[in-house]
Design an enzyme around this catalytic site. Sequence first.
Site, PDB file in Angstrom:
ATOM      1  CB  ALA A  85      -0.939  -0.007   1.210  1.00  0.00           C
ATOM      2  CD  GLU A  86       4.392   2.128   4.400  1.00  0.00           C
ATOM      3  OE1 GLU A  86       5.571   1.846   4.088  1.00  0.00           O
ATOM      4  OE2 GLU A  86       4.023   2.233   5.586  1.00  0.00           O
ATOM      5  CB  ILE A  87       5.135   0.074  -2.871  1.00  0.00           C
ATOM      6  CG1 ILE A  87       6.374  -0.294  -2.040  1.00  0.00           C
ATOM      7  CG2 ILE A  87       5.454   0.025  -4.360  1.00  0.00           C
ATOM      8  CD1 ILE A  87       6.844  -1.728  -2.222  1.00  0.00           C
TER       9      ILE A  87
END
Length: 137
Positions: A85-87
Amino acid sequence: MGAPSIRMSIMEKKIVFLCHASEDKDLARKLATDLQKNGVETFFDEWEIRDGDSIRQKIDQGIDNCTHFIALLTPRSIKKPWVNAEIDAGFVKRLSGTCKFIPVRRELDVEELPALLGSILSPQLDDYERGMERSEE
């Protein structure tokens, strides 16, 4: 042409968001500490998120404010939903032109990365000290 440079890529106005899996915390801490020692402001979760804070809101702020997004890619991290999700968020910032996206590999060959990540030049940090020395060249 020399090896890709993590430090050289972030020498402008430096605000890094460091994305990593909790299982890679020691390596992430070492990288974050080295970046800070070299004048690179670094969002590292254990420095930024305190008891009672909203984890999602703090991470959103860190990603929103970053000029450089470093994804520490390992066999553990590329399988983690939160890391992915961060990526995703870092990749969207890259596409909008608001940050540089720097994937850094440990214990992974480029061929093991998902296609979009594999298409970005990514330094290999299997030998941390040697990799960081190369990044200073």
